[in-house]
Design a protein around this motif. Sequence first.
Motif, PDB file in Angstrom:
ATOM      1  N   VAL A 405       0.840  -1.206   0.000  1.00  0.00           N
ATOM      2  CA  VAL A 405       0.000   0.000   0.000  1.00  0.00           C
ATOM      3  C   VAL A 405       0.872   1.252   0.000  1.00  0.00           C
ATOM      4  CG1 VAL A 405      -1.703   1.305   1.328  1.00  0.00           C
ATOM      5  CG2 VAL A 405      -1.966  -1.166   1.056  1.00  0.00           C
ATOM      6  N   GLY A 406       1.968   1.230   0.765  1.00  0.00           N
ATOM      7  CA  GLY A 406       2.871   2.383   0.755  1.00  0.00           C
ATOM      8  C   GLY A 406       3.510   2.601  -0.601  1.00  0.00           C
ATOM      9  N   ALA A 407       3.896   1.512  -1.273  1.00  0.00           N
ATOM     10  CA  ALA A 407       4.490   1.647  -2.600  1.00  0.00           C
ATOM     11  C   ALA A 407       3.490   2.161  -3.621  1.00  0.00           C
ATOM     12  CB  ALA A 407       5.050   0.296  -3.056  1.00  0.00           C
ATOM     13  N   LEU A 408       2.222   1.811  -3.452  1.00  0.00           N
ATOM     14  CA  LEU A 408       1.204   2.237  -4.417  1.00  0.00           C
ATOM     15  C   LEU A 408       0.745   3.669  -4.191  1.00  0.00           C
ATOM     16  CD1 LEU A 408      -0.985  -1.005  -4.505  1.00  0.00           C
ATOM     17  CD2 LEU A 408       0.311  -0.067  -6.424  1.00  0.00           C
ATOM     18  N   TYR A 409       0.544   4.070  -2.927  1.00  0.00           N
ATOM     19  CA  TYR A 409      -0.182   5.319  -2.671  1.00  0.00           C
ATOM     20  C   TYR A 409       0.512   6.234  -1.676  1.00  0.00           C
ATOM     21  CZ  TYR A 409      -3.753   2.527  -4.940  1.00  0.00           C
ATOM     22  OH  TYR A 409      -4.435   1.743  -5.833  1.00  0.00           O
ATOM     23  N   ASP A 410       1.817   6.079  -1.471  1.00  0.00           N
ATOM     24  CA  ASP A 410       2.513   6.982  -0.549  1.00  0.00           C
ATOM     25  C   ASP A 410       2.477   8.422  -1.039  1.00  0.00           C
ATOM     26  OD1 ASP A 410       3.350   6.191   1.901  1.00  0.00           O
ATOM     27  OD2 ASP A 410       5.469   6.094   1.430  1.00  0.00           O
ATOM     28  N   GLY A 411       2.488   8.610  -2.356  1.00  0.00           N
ATOM     29  CA  GLY A 411       2.460   9.968  -2.881  1.00  0.00           C
ATOM     30  C   GLY A 411       1.114  10.646  -2.740  1.00  0.00           C
ATOM     31  N   VAL A 412       0.047   9.873  -2.534  1.00  0.00           N
ATOM     32  CA  VAL A 412      -1.306  10.424  -2.426  1.00  0.00           C
ATOM     33  C   VAL A 412      -1.759  10.458  -0.973  1.00  0.00           C
ATOM     34  CG1 VAL A 412      -3.702  10.163  -3.175  1.00  0.00           C
ATOM     35  CG2 VAL A 412      -1.840   9.552  -4.721  1.00  0.00           C
ATOM     36  N   MET A 413      -1.582   9.334  -0.278  1.00  0.00           N
ATOM     37  CA  MET A 413      -1.989   9.223   1.125  1.00  0.00           C
ATOM     38  C   MET A 413      -0.851   8.578   1.918  1.00  0.00           C
ATOM     39  SD  MET A 413      -5.933   7.909   0.607  1.00  0.00           S
ATOM     40  CE  MET A 413      -6.323   8.017   2.349  1.00  0.00           C
ATOM     41  N   PRO A 414       0.071   9.373   2.447  1.00  0.00           N
ATOM     42  CA  PRO A 414       1.244   8.804   3.128  1.00  0.00           C
ATOM     43  C   PRO A 414       0.898   7.949   4.340  1.00  0.00           C
ATOM     44  CG  PRO A 414       1.571  11.132   2.638  1.00  0.00           C
ATOM     45  CD  PRO A 414       0.136  10.839   2.366  1.00  0.00           C
ATOM     46  N   ASN A 415      -0.226   8.225   4.983  1.00  0.00           N
ATOM     47  CA  ASN A 415      -0.587   7.489   6.200  1.00  0.00           C
ATOM     48  C   ASN A 415      -1.436   6.253   5.925  1.00  0.00           C
ATOM     49  OD1 ASN A 415       0.718   9.384   7.885  1.00  0.00           O
ATOM     50  ND2 ASN A 415      -1.076  10.728   7.832  1.00  0.00           N
ATOM     51  N   LEU A 416      -1.780   6.012   4.658  1.00  0.00           N
ATOM     52  CA  LEU A 416      -2.659   4.888   4.351  1.00  0.00           C
ATOM     53  C   LEU A 416      -2.002   3.552   4.663  1.00  0.00           C
ATOM     54  CD1 LEU A 416      -5.394   4.019   3.199  1.00  0.00           C
ATOM     55  CD2 LEU A 416      -4.349   3.996   0.918  1.00  0.00           C
ATOM     56  N   LYS A 417      -0.687   3.475   4.526  1.00  0.00           N
ATOM     57  CA  LYS A 417      -0.011   2.204   4.800  1.00  0.00           C
ATOM     58  C   LYS A 417      -0.135   1.803   6.257  1.00  0.00           C
ATOM     59  CE  LYS A 417       4.590   4.370   5.234  1.00  0.00           C
ATOM     60  NZ  LYS A 417       4.581   5.554   4.365  1.00  0.00           N
ATOM     61  N   TYR A 418      -0.207   2.793   7.156  1.00  0.00           N
ATOM     62  CA  TYR A 418      -0.375   2.463   8.572  1.00  0.00           C
ATOM     63  C   TYR A 418      -1.809   1.992   8.848  1.00  0.00           C
ATOM     64  CZ  TYR A 418       3.927   5.166   8.691  1.00  0.00           C
ATOM     65  OH  TYR A 418       5.194   5.632   8.444  1.00  0.00           O
ATOM     66  N   VAL A 419      -2.772   2.548   8.123  1.00  0.00           N
ATOM     67  CA  VAL A 419      -4.145   2.062   8.237  1.00  0.00           C
ATOM     68  C   VAL A 419      -4.220   0.608   7.790  1.00  0.00           C
ATOM     69  CG1 VAL A 419      -6.508   2.369   7.406  1.00  0.00           C
ATOM     70  CG2 VAL A 419      -5.091   4.365   7.910  1.00  0.00           C
ATOM     71  N   ALA A 420      -3.530   0.279   6.670  1.00  0.00           N
ATOM     72  CA  ALA A 420      -3.515  -1.104   6.186  1.00  0.00           C
ATOM     73  C   ALA A 420      -2.880  -2.035   7.204  1.00  0.00           C
ATOM     74  CB  ALA A 420      -2.769  -1.173   4.850  1.00  0.00           C
ATOM     75  N   LEU A 421      -1.815  -1.580   7.873  1.00  0.00           N
ATOM     76  CA  LEU A 421      -1.152  -2.412   8.887  1.00  0.00           C
ATOM     77  C   LEU A 421      -2.075  -2.669  10.071  1.00  0.00           C
ATOM     78  CD1 LEU A 421       1.448  -3.764  10.009  1.00  0.00           C
ATOM     79  CD2 LEU A 421       2.010  -1.528  11.007  1.00  0.00           C
ATOM     80  N   VAL A 422      -2.733  -1.626  10.562  1.00  0.00           N
ATOM     81  CA  VAL A 422      -3.574  -1.761  11.749  1.00  0.00           C
ATOM     82  C   VAL A 422      -4.791  -2.624  11.454  1.00  0.00           C
ATOM     83  CG1 VAL A 422      -5.034  -0.489  13.372  1.00  0.00           C
ATOM     84  CG2 VAL A 422      -2.775   0.386  12.781  1.00  0.00           C
ATOM     85  N   GLU A 423      -5.441  -2.414  10.295  1.00  0.00           N
ATOM     86  CA  GLU A 423      -6.653  -3.188  10.013  1.00  0.00           C
ATOM     87  C   GLU A 423      -6.352  -4.658   9.762  1.00  0.00           C
ATOM     88  OE1 GLU A 423      -7.789  -4.572   7.065  1.00  0.00           O
ATOM     89  OE2 GLU A 423      -6.681  -3.650   5.418  1.00  0.00           O
TER      90      GLU A 423
END
Length: 444
Positions: A405-423
Amino acid sequence: MAPEPSSSASSTPIPMDPLTATTRVAKAIMSAPTGNGKLIATILSAYDLPDDVTPTSVRMSYAQDDGRGGYNEISTGPPAARHRDHANSFKFGGANNGGRGGGGSNGAAANRLELSAPLSTLFESTVTFALTYPDPSKNLTSRCTIHRTLRVNDTQWLILNLDSETSPAKYGGGSPIRSSASKISSGGNNSSARDDDDAQQQRPTLRLKLRLEGPYRPEISALVNLSNSWFAAVDVVSDTAMGTAASLAGNNIPKNFPSAKLLLVPAVPLAAITVAALPIIGGVLVVGIPFLLPVILIVLAAALGLGAVGSGLYLSTRNGRTRIQHVAEPTYQTFLMTKTGQRIVYDVGPRPSPQALAEAVLPTDMIGKLGVSLLVDLIGSASYLIPIAGEGFDLTWAPISMILVGALYDGVMPNLKYVALVEELLPFTDWIPSATLGWVKEFG
């Protein structure tokens, strides 16, 4: 003073468990010194110089980003000939009778320059080419940043704009012009290049072929050597098996071995029973699929494992390697030309992070990202197939999902990868499509 203990061949070796031995070998590979890289320049010609005075040489040196370097330099001999159509243009080449510097070698061409240094140093350095004259005030120079121009084990044909050392702005800057081989070698393209020079007010240029060579990283080199040994062993076994099969196929087995017909006695009834039982087995599976799901998954995993082993063995044979090469070679070359690919395979700097590696291989277009996002969310939700026990799978998948998720969308939503980890780590939250939400944010 007590004498120092001396070692003898009869000393008892200290036992070492396999894990410790493997760890030491891995550390030795990772810490092994890497060989030097080579920057090889073949000077072809100097065009449209300010006057017709013959230069004495072309000097090549490098400087690191921190300003160090420049001490390692090498020079060609004088030009081999004057251009027949341009009195102020010269060609280089011929026997090496005038080269100077620490990187030369006996018998090398006079227009071939070679610098040797650690590959990471050369890759990040700026190389200076200086066209020298008896009068130093007439010297012309050009600079080329290696990592912006070359890849390791890659060759480029270049046209470099030359500037005066005393007045760099005289010719408007020294940016390099990348050229193809045909642009330099063919006559028609040379005329078009000269037209470009006319448009630039006859700027002096240096034309050359530049190549950067260097070794693999220690772990990549060890992997390549191990693969070559494995392929050699597979070839030996395959050749032996093919020879045995060919000799058996040449014989009439039923004629030479009459007892082989007896194998049909148990084989025919077993085949008949299997065919008759298939509908019954299918019905049982349909009715009992909720209860047999774990068994089915285990069987599928075993089948996939056997298939992977079989495919690996086939792809290790000569025919398999030939087939996979046609498919994988373009992808490998494209990956190798990326900055991440260079840092993985060659010692040109720090090793890339897992996220940087994922960014190099994942798609960047809208449809490709959508497919990968749906797949990531599907795998994350697959733990519901095995209630409660499936949550243990999330402990493994959670960091992988965060990286993707970080590789795909870090430029758009930097915090999304942490949401993916937690969920993925929290129970009963795998239904949240975090990767697809990133796609909606970027393309919605």
